[in-house]
Design an enzyme around this catalytic site. Structure first.
Site, PDB file in Angstrom:
ATOM      1  CD  GLU A 163      -2.897   1.262   2.301  1.00 23.07           C
ATOM      2  OE1 GLU A 163      -2.505   0.824   3.386  1.00 23.07           O
ATOM      3  OE2 GLU A 163      -3.988   1.821   2.140  1.00 23.07           O
ATOM      4  CB  ALA A 299       1.313  -1.981  11.785  1.00 29.34           C
ATOM      5  CG  MET A 300       0.331  -3.101   5.021  1.00 30.22           C
ATOM      6  SD  MET A 300      -0.724  -1.691   4.518  1.00 30.22           S
ATOM      7  CE  MET A 300      -1.900  -2.565   3.481  1.00 30.22           C
ATOM      8  CD  GLU A 301      -4.535  -1.685   5.977  1.00 27.90           C
ATOM      9  OE1 GLU A 301      -3.554  -1.296   6.616  1.00 27.90           O
ATOM     10  OE2 GLU A 301      -5.159  -0.958   5.179  1.00 27.90           O
ATOM     11  CG  ASN A 302      -0.080  -6.913   4.324  1.00 23.81           C
ATOM     12  OD1 ASN A 302      -0.039  -6.124   3.402  1.00 23.81           O
ATOM     13  ND2 ASN A 302       0.820  -6.931   5.299  1.00 23.81           N
ATOM     14  CG  HIS A 334      -5.008   1.323  12.828  1.00 23.93           C
ATOM     15  ND1 HIS A 334      -5.423   2.630  12.828  1.00 23.93           N
ATOM     16  CD2 HIS A 334      -4.644   1.053  11.556  1.00 23.93           C
ATOM     17  CE1 HIS A 334      -5.326   3.131  11.607  1.00 23.93           C
ATOM     18  NE2 HIS A 334      -4.851   2.178  10.801  1.00 23.93           N
ATOM     19  CD  GLU A 335      -2.358  -1.830  10.790  1.00 21.70           C
ATOM     20  OE1 GLU A 335      -3.003  -2.030   9.741  1.00 21.70           O
ATOM     21  OE2 GLU A 335      -1.751  -0.761  11.011  1.00 21.70           O
ATOM     22  CG  HIS A 338      -7.220  -1.164   8.237  1.00 15.62           C
ATOM     23  ND1 HIS A 338      -7.976  -0.219   7.590  1.00 15.62           N
ATOM     24  CD2 HIS A 338      -6.113  -0.514   8.693  1.00 15.62           C
ATOM     25  CE1 HIS A 338      -7.348   0.962   7.662  1.00 15.62           C
ATOM     26  NE2 HIS A 338      -6.226   0.809   8.339  1.00 15.62           N
ATOM     27  CD  GLU A 357      -5.304   3.950   6.854  1.00 19.36           C
ATOM     28  OE1 GLU A 357      -5.395   3.755   8.076  1.00 19.36           O
ATOM     29  OE2 GLU A 357      -4.781   3.121   6.083  1.00 19.36           O
TER      30      GLU A 357
HETATM   31 ZN    ZN Z   1      -4.648   2.082   8.754  1.00 15.46          ZN
END
Ligand code: ZN
Length: 887
Positions: A163, A299-302, A334-335, A338, A357
């Site tokens: 992303e 962090a990233m929500e894959n 948060h993640e 998502h 977001e």
């Molecule tokens: Zn986010």
């Protein structure tokens, strides 16, 4: 994605290397015109990807079969690709023989056009592409993170970060959120390593030569930016939540440090299953830890395979503070939010990024508060809103929903307005709708749009349909136009035991005060107000003015409960009454009132003394959160007198007298009876008083630091980074060398990272220069160097910017591709030196396209406002301090 909003300057400043792609003209007559940078003649249905990474050589071989729908007869399709080397391309229809096709790359647009050699009729086809790509060393596309394992051996792990626009570095694809498809991924990997993707492993077989082939299950229909692949020497710990296997994947041996995050994930999945009334749809949900860091995100929500940097995932008794543990919980919250909001239902285009977001930020706070009521997380919202209002009051701001035409604008959209204003607006709308109606609207929205894409209005319509009458027009006002409403309480009359307020609405601005006062924008503003201790009253202020009747008479607060996105300006007598009854206000209103009054004073809407009198009125037994805010105000004032050491010394003494007793009561050491908020307050007091040179705090830091000689564990525990932070700021050469040694010999990568980050924070200019030089060596490792430079910019923005400009290419190689043009303006953001404006302007002119100038414009606006306002704030503050001393 969770970006580094809290790091002051980095907040609003993200951009990608200039790309000339522009918005494709929408199809004529299309019912819903979702923007796209690709021609609309085709759409993908399914990708089968096979990759063989060569970690050592930082490259990979790939093959992808893309089943797609050709919607109109065409002789080519155009998809996204960046840094991809096309080797062989064929196209086939059904079982017919494959025909050769040719790929021509447009590197600037990050696209490849596949030409078929003749016009093909509409229908389903399969592209077969052999290609190779690069493994990067910053967090974009497929990337490597190097670290030493606990035995000191050099290791390399691979992860992906797609992303917003980087899946195209991994696989040629229709790399836009609206092109959802299913994915199969197969990887050839070293047999002793663990491979992780969105779905569980479906099959694994040894293929000789120390290699294994791993095939993952087919993903649900999803956007390309959510695809994930990770590979390394990992341990995985798991917990079952109904049908979902929740896991945490960490470097070998770190399993116990992942337990806190695993427990959090298990609770959160159950909570969201219930809240959204839609069960988590994948068979598993991992959270994968990566060593090192990014200057851009944490962090990233894959989908099914969240990626989080170790510093916000591992709970290590040697170093993790109470505050970091809160960060682990809230980042996870948060993640995981998502997984529904973003992954199951996705914005159609990046102009609605805030839907993902702002919503995940709001849900993160809600879930965190639900499980940890003692953390007072609702007060974090007040501070988040304050950060958003700060930026939203410059002319350089933008609406929450903004036009996104280019790739670099996509990356710039990950900013404080999108996250924190988005969260604040949702908080206000939930308060307007009521918790139950709001939740019912969300549930309906989730069911209606699962596996599909939406625009913002789909959400508003769902909530209004659930019963929130009038919500859409408020929502439009706060998301389609930028800026901060300012409500002025014109009068308050006590009649027969109730108070009648008259209110007018103008606009709060930091750099266009005259203009916005003369011609303010208009909003429909939902207002909640109450006389302290009485029941609240509600209204919506429209067309610039209104009135409101409150139960009772006496001191009253507008924006009671702080759910509104606006500032409140009171008349002096009303402020005096609030100041007198300040201790009777709930903590959240104390914080909101302090923030408002300071911001209004520092931006010339009221005298500085009004704000300082309120700061003085904060009782010592208030919420720890409010005390933390209070001590940070002293830190801010101290920083204002950089060139006036005598005044600084007086302020430091005042702060020591005021907060020293609280710190003494808490003690210098973590105690078993501490609450999380006690622990945070202790850490804040040590940091800020240490920054101001409090003799007792500095002496204790030095004593502990000296003790390390005989007892290497002397600083271990939750205050380790706090104490070392005091040492680092006040360091001399010997201290600095010793800290560097601690970094070199740290037994874990987590501890090493924290040490190197601190090396940039020395106030001594010679040491700051040494830190900068160190950042360009291989010693810190590729992802820690940028943090050192960022650290230097705290006290020495001019030095850091001059250094970064002199070594521009080397410095830009230290940050993610997507945050490249944000990094240098971010270093200069905190400056109050007029020369900085020229430096940043020259940088923008030479290296940034007009579309990616925003970070520079925002930094320049902040610097110019500071240059203009600081002398006045200093003069008024000095007068106030002198009067106080004379009393
Ligand atoms: Zn986010």
């Amino acid at each position: 994605m969770k970006v580094h909003i809290s790091l002051a300057a980095s907040a609003a400043l993200l951009a990608l290397a200039p790309v000339n792609a522009t918005l494709a003209a929408p199809e004529k007559g299309a019912a819903t015109e979702v923007p796209s940078q690709l021609p609309r003649n085709a759409a993908p249905l399914h990708y089968s990807i096979t990759v063989t990474p060569n970690a050592e050589k930082l490259s990979f071989d790939g093959n992808v079969l893309i089943e797609f729908l050709l919607k109109t007869p065409s002789d080519s399709v155009t998809l996204n690709a960046a840094d991809i080397d096309f080797r062989r391309v064929t196209i086939a229809k059904g079982r017919a023989a494959a025909m050769p096709a040719t790929a021509s790359v447009n590197a600037a647009a990050q696209t490849a056009t596949i030409a078929f050699g003749k016009k093909l009729p509409a229908g389903r086809y399969t592209l077969n592409i052999d290609y190779s790509g690069k493994i990067l060393q910053q967090a974009n596309g497929l990337f490597a993170l190097d670290y030493k394992d606990p035995q000191g051996a050099e290791k390399r792990a691979l992860f992906t970060q797609f992303e917003a626009p980087d899946a195209r570095r991994f696989v040629p694809s229709w790399d836009e959120p609206n092109y959802k498809a299913t994915f199969d991924l197969t990887a050839t990997v070293p047999a002793e390593q663990m491979a992780v993707s969105n779905m569980p492993v479906a099959a694994r077989r040894d293929i000789g030569n120390g290699l294994a082939e791993v095939r993952f299950g087919t993903s649900p229909k999803m956007s390309t930016y959510l695809l994930f692949f990770g590979l390394g020497e990992f341990d995985r710990i798991t917990k079952q939540v109904g049908p979902t296997e929740v896991g945490v994947v960490v470097g070998k041996g770190n399993g116990p440090k992942g337990q806190y995050a695993l427990d959090a994930s298990a609770k959160l999945v159950a909570y969201y299953n219930d809240y959204f009334d839609t069960p988590y749809p994948l068979p598993k949900l991992d959270n994968v830890a990566g060593p090192g860091q990014s200057q851009f995100f944490s962090a990233m929500e894959n989908w099914g395979a969240i990626f989080t940097f170790e510093r916000v995932l591992l709970n290590d008794p040697k170093i993790t503070s109470a505050r970091t543990r809160q960060g682990i919980f809230s980042t996870d919250a948060h993640e995981i939010a998502h997984q529904w909001f973003g992954n199951l239902v996705t914005m159609a285009w990046w102009d609605d990024l805030w839907l993902n977001e702002g919503f995940a930020s709001w849900m993160e706070s809600k879930a965190t508060a639900h499980f940890n009521p003692d953390w007072q997380s609702e007060l974090d919202r007040v501070n988040g809103r304050e950060g958003a209002m700060g930026l939203d009051a410059y002319v350089t701001t933008h609406p929450v929903i903004q036009k996104i035409s280019t790739v670099e604008q996509t990356s710039q959209a990950f900013d404080t307005i999108t996250y924190q204003k988005g969260e604040a607006v949702i908080t206000m709308l939930e308060a307007y709708a009521g918790e139950t109606i709001w939740r019912d609207g969300l549930r309906a929205y989730m069911k209606k749009h699962a596996y599909a894409n939406t625009r913002t209005d789909d959400l508003w319509n769902a909530v209004e349909a659930a019963g929130a009458k009038g919500l859409v027009k408020i929502a439009h006002d706060f998301t389609k136009q930028p800026g901060v409403p300012l409500l002025e309480v014109k009068s308050a009359k006590c009649v027969n035991g109730s108070t009648l307020l008259t209110l007018t609405q103008s606009e709060f601005s930091r750099d266009r005060k005259a203009e916005t006062s003369a011609k303010p924008q208009r909003w429909n503003v939902p207002v909640i107000a109450q006389v302290i201790g009485q029941a609240p009253s509600k209204t919506v202020i429209s067309n610039g003015s209104g009135s409101l009747q409150l139960a009772g008479c006496g001191a009253f607060i507008v924006n009671a409960g702080q759910s509104g996105y606006y500032r409140v300006l009171y008349q002096p007598d009303m402020m005096a009454a609030l100041q007198k009854d300040f201790a009777k206000l709930p903590a959240i209103d104390q914080l909101g009132l302090l923030n408002d009054s300071q911001s209004l004073a520092f931006n010339e809407y009221q005298p500085v003394r009004t704000a300082l009198n309120l700061v003085d009125a904060v009782p010592s037994d208030t919420s720890q959160r409010v005390t933390e805010d209070n001590v940070s105000t002293y830190g801010y004032l101290y920083g204002l007198y950089e060139k006036d050491p005598a005044r600084q010394a007086k302020l430091a003494k005042l702060a020591s007298n005021r907060f020293g007793p609280t710190l003494s009561k808490l003690g210098y050491k973590q105690s078993p009876s501490d609450s999380t908020l006690d622990a945070n307050l202790r850490s804040s007091l040590i940091s800020t008083l240490g920054y101001m040179g409090d003799p007792a705090v500095v002496a204790e830091a030095k004593r502990l630091f000296a003790e390390l000689e005989t007892n290497p564990a002397a600083l271990d525990g939750p205050l380790r980074t706090t104490w070392l932070g005091v040492i680092a700021q006040n360091a001399d050469q010997a201290d600095w060398d010793k800290m560097r040694k601690l970094g070199q010999t740290a037994e874990s990568f987590l501890v090493k990272s924290s040490m190197y980050r601190l090396l940039g924070s020395a106030r001594d200019i010679a040491l700051a220069k040494q830190a900068l030089a160190l950042a360009l060596t291989k010693e810190p490792g590729p992802t820690l160097s940028a943090a050192i430079i960022n650290g230097v910019s705290g006290d020495h923005p001019e030095l850091a910017v001059d250094f970064a400009l002199a070594n521009r290419e080397a410095v830009e190689a230290l940050v993610d591709v997507s945050s490249k043009s944000e990094f240098i303006p971010g270093l200069g953001y905190g400056s109050s030196d007029p020369a900085m404006v020229g430096k940043l302007e020259a940088y923008a002119k030479a290296y940034l396209s007009p579309e990616s100038r925003k970070p520079v414009d925002q930094a320049v606006a902040a610097i110019q406002t500071r240059i203009k306002s600081q002398p006045r704030i200093r003069t008024e503050t000095s007068a106030w301090l002198d009067e106080k001393a004379a009393q």
